[in-house]
Enzyme design. Structure first.
Site, short mmCIF file in Angstrom:
data_model
loop_
_atom_site.label_atom_id
_atom_site.label_comp_id
_atom_site.label_asym_id
_atom_site.label_seq_id
_atom_site.Cartn_x
_atom_site.Cartn_y
_atom_site.Cartn_z
N ASN A 66 -1.41 92.17 59.84
CA ASN A 66 -2.62 92.99 59.94
C ASN A 66 -2.43 93.82 58.85
O ASN A 66 -1.37 94.73 58.64
CB ASN A 66 -2.65 93.49 61.18
CG ASN A 66 -2.75 92.61 62.23
OD1 ASN A 66 -3.47 91.63 62.28
ND2 ASN A 66 -2.05 92.75 63.26
N HIS A 113 4.41 99.85 58.03
CA HIS A 113 5.69 99.14 57.30
C HIS A 113 5.36 97.68 57.40
O HIS A 113 5.26 97.15 58.57
CB HIS A 113 6.79 99.63 58.10
CG HIS A 113 8.28 99.07 57.39
ND1 HIS A 113 9.21 99.67 57.02
CD2 HIS A 113 8.72 97.59 57.22
CE1 HIS A 113 10.39 98.82 56.48
NE2 HIS A 113 9.84 97.69 56.69
N HIS A 121 4.77 94.10 58.05
CA HIS A 121 5.36 93.17 59.22
C HIS A 121 4.63 91.99 59.54
O HIS A 121 3.33 92.02 59.04
CB HIS A 121 5.76 93.83 60.30
CG HIS A 121 4.58 94.58 60.77
ND1 HIS A 121 4.08 95.78 60.55
CD2 HIS A 121 3.74 94.10 62.06
CE1 HIS A 121 2.74 96.01 61.29
NE2 HIS A 121 2.57 95.14 61.97
N GLY A 153 -6.41 95.85 61.92
CA GLY A 153 -5.97 96.29 63.12
C GLY A 153 -4.44 96.68 62.79
O GLY A 153 -3.51 96.78 63.86
N CYS A 194 11.33 101.32 59.44
CA CYS A 194 12.50 101.79 58.77
C CYS A 194 13.69 102.01 59.91
O CYS A 194 15.03 101.64 59.57
CB CYS A 194 12.30 103.05 57.87
SG CYS A 194 11.51 102.42 56.50
N HIS A 203 3.92 88.99 62.04
CA HIS A 203 3.88 88.70 63.65
C HIS A 203 4.29 86.98 63.61
O HIS A 203 3.42 86.32 62.78
CB HIS A 203 2.74 88.95 64.45
CG HIS A 203 2.13 90.25 64.43
ND1 HIS A 203 2.31 90.82 65.51
CD2 HIS A 203 1.80 91.14 63.45
CE1 HIS A 203 2.20 92.22 65.40
NE2 HIS A 203 1.52 92.31 64.06
P1 5GP Z 1 0.33 95.95 63.86
O1 5GP Z 1 -0.70 96.10 64.80
O2 5GP Z 1 0.48 97.10 63.25
O3 5GP Z 1 0.40 94.73 63.21
O4 5GP Z 1 1.39 95.48 65.20
C1 5GP Z 1 2.48 96.51 65.39
C2 5GP Z 1 3.47 95.88 66.49
O5 5GP Z 1 4.66 96.41 66.27
C3 5GP Z 1 2.68 95.68 67.66
O6 5GP Z 1 2.55 94.31 68.03
C4 5GP Z 1 3.49 96.59 68.61
O7 5GP Z 1 3.80 95.94 69.98
C5 5GP Z 1 4.95 96.62 67.82
N1 5GP Z 1 5.91 97.72 67.86
C6 5GP Z 1 5.34 98.98 68.09
N2 5GP Z 1 6.55 99.65 67.87
C7 5GP Z 1 7.72 99.08 67.95
C8 5GP Z 1 8.78 99.19 68.29
O8 5GP Z 1 9.19 100.39 68.47
N3 5GP Z 1 9.61 98.46 68.49
C9 5GP Z 1 9.37 96.79 68.66
N4 5GP Z 1 10.23 96.10 68.91
N5 5GP Z 1 7.90 96.63 68.61
C10 5GP Z 1 7.08 97.67 68.31
ZN ZN Z 2 9.25 101.93 56.91
#
Ligand code: 5GP
Ligand code: ZN
Length: 113
Positions: free
Chosen positions: A87, A98, A100, A93, A7, A102
């Site tokens: 994920n 929030h 997202h 994982g 956010c 990949h």
């Molecule tokens: P998840 O495991 O939740 O799918 O992945 C979260 C992703 O967010 C990870 O690949 C991590 O590197 C990325 N990430 C976490 N914090 C930040 C941030 O502050 N900025 C950016 N650009 N990516 C982030």
């Molecule tokens: Zn959020």
């Protein structure tokens, strides 16, 4: 949502390398890329995970996927191939709660497991 890092990125309070944005969607480079192209796509509106997306989010989710495909073409990885994934919750994982997606590409990706 206070204390949600994505956010804050969407609000411009935390810097990110933005590659695409519109009224509803933001796409930016992952801070710890695991592939030559590793971009995160988020809805600006806070949704914790795919598990909490309702029927009303259908059009938005479709637009996120189409934005991922467009970015893949712009990055020149579309014909060789890429992966779009989300994920969800602990076993999936998920680390940032929030929603997202990949976008991964630029190298041969291993099978999922
Ligand atoms: P998840 O495991 O939740 O799918 O992945 C979260 C992703 O967010 C990870 O690949 C991590 O590197 C990325 N990430 C976490 N914090 C930040 C941030 O502050 N900025 C950016 N650009 N990516 C982030
Ligand atoms: Zn959020």
């Amino acid at each position: 949502m206070p204390d949600c890092i994505f956010c804050k990125i969407a609000a411009g309070e935390i810097p990110a390398s933005v590659v695409y944005e519109d009224d509803e969607i933001l796409a930016f480079e992952d801070i710890h890329p695991v592939a030559p192209v590793h971009i995160l796509l988020i809805p600006r509106r806070h949704l914790p995970s795919l598990d909490e997306a309702g029927e009303d989010s259908g059009p938005l989710l479709g637009r996120v996927l189409l934005a991922a495909a467009r970015i893949a073409r712009e990055k020149g990885i579309a014909s060789r191939g890429y992966r779009v994934l989300t994920n969800c919750n602990a076993d999936g994982g998920q680390e940032v709660f929030h929603l997202h997606f990949h976008l991964l590409g630029g190298r041969r990706l291993r099978a999922l497991g």
